[in-house]
Design an enzyme around this catalytic site. Sequence first.
Site, PDB file in Angstrom:
ATOM      1  N   ARG A 165      56.473  11.718 104.115  1.00 22.63           N
ATOM      2  CA  ARG A 165      57.061  11.466 102.786  1.00 22.63           C
ATOM      3  C   ARG A 165      56.243  10.423 102.023  1.00 22.63           C
ATOM      4  O   ARG A 165      56.386   9.208 102.217  1.00 22.63           O
ATOM      5  CB  ARG A 165      58.512  10.993 102.927  1.00 22.63           C
ATOM      6  CG  ARG A 165      59.199  10.705 101.602  1.00 22.63           C
ATOM      7  CD  ARG A 165      59.482  11.926 100.788  1.00 22.63           C
ATOM      8  NE  ARG A 165      60.421  12.838 101.471  1.00 22.63           N
ATOM      9  CZ  ARG A 165      60.613  14.089 101.099  1.00 22.63           C
ATOM     10  NH1 ARG A 165      59.932  14.591 100.098  1.00 22.63           N
ATOM     11  NH2 ARG A 165      61.453  14.865 101.753  1.00 22.63           N
ATOM     12  N   ARG A 175      50.942  21.281 105.171  1.00 24.23           N
ATOM     13  CA  ARG A 175      51.225  19.837 105.339  1.00 24.23           C
ATOM     14  C   ARG A 175      51.859  19.528 106.694  1.00 24.23           C
ATOM     15  O   ARG A 175      52.053  18.361 107.033  1.00 24.23           O
ATOM     16  CB  ARG A 175      52.125  19.357 104.199  1.00 24.23           C
ATOM     17  CG  ARG A 175      53.506  20.025 104.177  1.00 24.23           C
ATOM     18  CD  ARG A 175      54.368  19.462 103.062  1.00 24.23           C
ATOM     19  NE  ARG A 175      55.710  20.057 103.088  1.00 24.23           N
ATOM     20  CZ  ARG A 175      56.737  19.569 102.426  1.00 24.23           C
ATOM     21  NH1 ARG A 175      56.601  18.509 101.650  1.00 24.23           N
ATOM     22  NH2 ARG A 175      57.930  20.149 102.507  1.00 24.23           N
ATOM     23  N   HIS A 187      50.743  17.176  96.106  1.00 22.77           N
ATOM     24  CA  HIS A 187      52.051  16.634  95.716  1.00 22.77           C
ATOM     25  C   HIS A 187      52.032  15.092  95.713  1.00 22.77           C
ATOM     26  O   HIS A 187      52.742  14.432  96.468  1.00 22.77           O
ATOM     27  CB  HIS A 187      53.063  17.159  96.755  1.00 22.77           C
ATOM     28  CG  HIS A 187      54.501  17.028  96.406  1.00 22.77           C
ATOM     29  ND1 HIS A 187      55.139  15.827  96.196  1.00 22.77           N
ATOM     30  CD2 HIS A 187      55.475  17.974  96.287  1.00 22.77           C
ATOM     31  CE1 HIS A 187      56.413  16.035  95.960  1.00 22.77           C
ATOM     32  NE2 HIS A 187      56.644  17.305  95.998  1.00 22.77           N
ATOM     33  N   ASP A 210      62.496  17.066  87.429  1.00 19.52           N
ATOM     34  CA  ASP A 210      61.836  17.998  88.350  1.00 19.52           C
ATOM     35  C   ASP A 210      61.279  19.146  87.504  1.00 19.52           C
ATOM     36  O   ASP A 210      61.947  20.143  87.261  1.00 19.52           O
ATOM     37  CB  ASP A 210      62.849  18.525  89.369  1.00 19.52           C
ATOM     38  CG  ASP A 210      62.155  19.150  90.586  1.00 19.52           C
ATOM     39  OD1 ASP A 210      62.831  19.348  91.616  1.00 19.52           O
ATOM     40  OD2 ASP A 210      60.935  19.431  90.485  1.00 19.52           O
ATOM     41  N   GLU A 247      52.055  16.005  90.372  1.00 23.90           N
ATOM     42  CA  GLU A 247      51.504  16.956  91.345  1.00 23.90           C
ATOM     43  C   GLU A 247      50.576  17.937  90.641  1.00 23.90           C
ATOM     44  O   GLU A 247      50.995  18.623  89.706  1.00 23.90           O
ATOM     45  CB  GLU A 247      52.657  17.691  92.030  1.00 23.90           C
ATOM     46  CG  GLU A 247      53.689  16.754  92.637  1.00 23.90           C
ATOM     47  CD  GLU A 247      55.013  17.438  92.916  1.00 23.90           C
ATOM     48  OE1 GLU A 247      56.058  16.784  92.798  1.00 23.90           O
ATOM     49  OE2 GLU A 247      54.999  18.634  93.234  1.00 23.90           O
TER      50      GLU A 247
HETATM   51  O1  TA6 Z   1      57.757  18.870  93.674  1.00 21.01           O
HETATM   52  C1  TA6 Z   1      59.094  18.712  93.414  1.00 21.01           C
HETATM   53  C2  TA6 Z   1      59.906  19.258  94.569  1.00 21.01           C
HETATM   54  O2  TA6 Z   1      59.842  20.649  94.614  1.00 21.01           O
HETATM   55  C3  TA6 Z   1      61.320  18.731  94.407  1.00 21.01           C
HETATM   56  O3  TA6 Z   1      62.214  19.770  94.081  1.00 21.01           O
HETATM   57  C4  TA6 Z   1      61.631  18.080  95.752  1.00 21.01           C
HETATM   58  O4  TA6 Z   1      62.246  18.995  96.605  1.00 21.01           O
HETATM   59  C5  TA6 Z   1      60.239  17.683  96.210  1.00 21.01           C
HETATM   60  O5  TA6 Z   1      59.412  18.764  95.816  1.00 21.01           O
HETATM   61  C6  TA6 Z   1      60.115  17.315  97.659  1.00 21.01           C
HETATM   62  O6  TA6 Z   1      60.162  18.466  98.460  1.00 21.01           O
HETATM   63  P1  TA6 Z   1      60.137  18.252 100.072  1.00 21.01           P
HETATM   64  O7  TA6 Z   1      60.119  19.627 100.654  1.00 21.01           O
HETATM   65  O8  TA6 Z   1      58.885  17.468 100.383  1.00 21.01           O
HETATM   66  O9  TA6 Z   1      61.365  17.458 100.379  1.00 21.01           O
END
Ligand code: TA6
Length: 299
Positions: free
Chosen positions: A77, A103, A172, A216, A273
């Site tokens: 994260r 990832r 991301h 988002d 991103e």
């Molecule tokens: O990039 C935005 C997103 O799609 C959000 O909706 C949120 O879910 C984020 O990615 C994080 O996703 P993850 O699968 O890493 O928890």
Amino acid sequence: MPNTPIALNSHFKVPGLTFEAGRGGGGGQTVARIRTELAECDVYLFGAHVTHYQPAGERPVLFLSDKAVFDGKTAIRGGIPICFPWFAGNGPTKKSPSHGFARTREWGLVDARREGEEIVLVLVLVSTENTRKMWPHEFVFTYTIRVGRSLCVEAKVTNVGDDPLRYELALHSYFDVTDVRKVALKGFAGCEYIDQLQSNAVTAQSGEPTIDGEVDRIYQNHTADVVITDGDRRINVSKTGGASTVLWNPHIAKAERMSDFGDEEWRKMLCIESGAIGENAVTLAPGKSHSMKVTVFLG
Ligand code: TA6
């Protein structure tokens, strides 16, 4: 070559680069630690995941959650997760992992070298029986990370199969900010975005966005540079080879639902991103390659 610190340190002898056991109990995962006169950078071979980038004399540029999990299975994260070969829930089935599988795979380090004052790492992920079960295509993904006064990452995908290959991609990136509610953004005015919080409604962006709640958004056909003004510094994000930019902050409620993210950490981060998503996804004929390059720099 095994992705162990001992094997990697004996193979790659690059001044300013060492390999260590990273966070995450047991043997941890192997992390490449870059420490030069120009910058610091950490890259986990798991996910080819840049978790830290800090130019000399500056604050860290990337955010990494204090609650990030380093168990060799869970996506880390923070930093720059690689979303491939699909974005979010766009996988082939409802069981497809969010943001694809790149990832959460161990990548191979195929090159590490110094170029002047910069250090370059090259990591590779190739299709396997396991990936084919999730996504029946043959690919080679070469990820080049160049660390200096700027951080430049290049995601090159080659179709090594006999059929056309369509993939989505997003780097991301989580950026470290002082208070997300006070940052000023530049690069989105007049664009259109898909609002993932409003049933993917296509929405016109009037003025530049501010972060006053959960955001988002997927800005499509978006190639402009983005500038994050955070108090006394400007973080610049530029890309080539991709026409999607996602803007995301979980804000309070979603932050509380994320077990690997502190309840208050939403204030300290903002995701910009850089990607190729939906209508901007990439299609490759057999034998062809495509590169997306993202450069992050202060100033
Ligand atoms: O990039 C935005 C997103 O799609 C959000 O909706 C949120 O879910 C984020 O990615 C994080 O996703 P993850 O699968 O890493 O928890």
